[in-house]
Write an enzyme that holds these catalytic residues in place. Structure first.
Site, mmCIF file in Angstrom:
data_model
loop_
_atom_site.group_PDB
_atom_site.id
_atom_site.type_symbol
_atom_site.label_atom_id
_atom_site.label_comp_id
_atom_site.label_asym_id
_atom_site.label_seq_id
_atom_site.Cartn_x
_atom_site.Cartn_y
_atom_site.Cartn_z
ATOM 1 N N LYS A 112 0.831 -1.205 0.000
ATOM 2 C CA LYS A 112 0.000 0.000 0.000
ATOM 3 C C LYS A 112 0.869 1.259 0.000
ATOM 4 C CE LYS A 112 -3.781 -2.343 2.401
ATOM 5 N NZ LYS A 112 -4.621 -2.353 3.610
ATOM 6 N N TYR A 150 -12.712 -2.391 -3.262
ATOM 7 C CA TYR A 150 -13.136 -2.530 -1.868
ATOM 8 C C TYR A 150 -14.651 -2.445 -1.705
ATOM 9 C CZ TYR A 150 -8.286 -2.344 -0.356
ATOM 10 O OH TYR A 150 -6.960 -2.627 -0.152
ATOM 11 N N ASN A 179 -1.708 -0.132 7.257
ATOM 12 C CA ASN A 179 -1.118 -1.402 7.679
ATOM 13 C C ASN A 179 -0.172 -1.989 6.639
ATOM 14 O OD1 ASN A 179 -2.921 -2.396 5.792
ATOM 15 N ND2 ASN A 179 -4.275 -3.336 7.302
ATOM 16 N N HIS A 194 -1.795 -5.641 1.742
ATOM 17 C CA HIS A 194 -3.085 -6.329 1.600
ATOM 18 C C HIS A 194 -2.808 -7.773 1.257
ATOM 19 C CE1 HIS A 194 -7.146 -7.283 0.108
ATOM 20 N NE2 HIS A 194 -6.516 -7.930 -0.859
ATOM 21 N N GLU A 211 -9.605 -11.115 -6.971
ATOM 22 C CA GLU A 211 -8.720 -9.954 -6.872
ATOM 23 C C GLU A 211 -7.633 -9.971 -7.943
ATOM 24 O OE1 GLU A 211 -9.342 -9.344 -2.069
ATOM 25 O OE2 GLU A 211 -7.430 -10.100 -2.784
#
Length: 181
Positions: A41, A81, A147, A150, A161
């Site tokens: 990310k 998402y 975080n 993913h 995905e």
């Protein structure tokens, strides 16, 4: 002198046979490899964690099959998402995921989904620092949202995905395919 116990040796033979037949195999006899989607990310790229993360990937026996560096637009982030669209954090998640480039990777190995999830640790990086201090999120992440990485949560999600990002692309993003040399 050792004596054979026919029952025990037959029993062990049957157990070994059943276990070996239950393992997924390809026609060449090797175990089936699984694929999962991994994303570094924006915070992971900003904080130069890419090399650390890739080293952890390789050290854990994964192979990077494909990768591409992209900048998500709002529409793509919202679509990816979509399952979280009714949650209170959705708009901040979309804003965060569009705040900078992301590195999308397809990882491959046996049990790729579960092994990648174990390697990245709990979703909340601040909790991961306590409960899973050697996980990627503990080392590179900041909190529940930032975080760093993913990971697909199931083989079905991984397929969906991977298809989301690696369908036929027009210009604008370069896909690097990795071959074993």
């Amino acid at each position: 002198m050792l004596t054979r116990v026919p029952f025990l040796s037959n029993f062990l033979f049957i157990v070994v046979l059943v276990v070996s037949l239950s393992l997924p195999c390809r026609s060449d006899g090797s175990a089936e490899k699984e694929k999962t989607l991994a994303i570094i990310k924006p915070d992971g790229l900003y904080d130069n964690c890419t090399d650390k993360i890739k080293n952890a990937i390789f050290d854990s026996g994964f192979r990077i099959v494909k990768e591409m560096l992209i900048q998500l637009d709002e529409e793509s982030a919202m679509s990816f998402y979509a399952e979280h669209s009714s949650r209170s954090f959705f708009s901040s998640l979309v804003k965060y995921m569009t705040s900078g480039p992301v590195l999308i990777m397809v990882l491959e190995k046996e049990n790729a989904v579960a092994d990648w999830r174990a390697l990245i640790g709990p979703t909340d990086a601040s909790k991961a620092k306590i409960t899973h201090p050697n996980s990627i999120r503990a080392i590179c992440g900041l909190d529940l949202q930032k975080n760093c990485v993913h990971g697909s949560d199931s083989p079905q999600s991984a397929q969906r995905e991977i298809s989301f990002f690696f369908k036929e692309k027009s210009s604008g993003s370069a896909v690097t395919e990795h071959d074993e040399l």
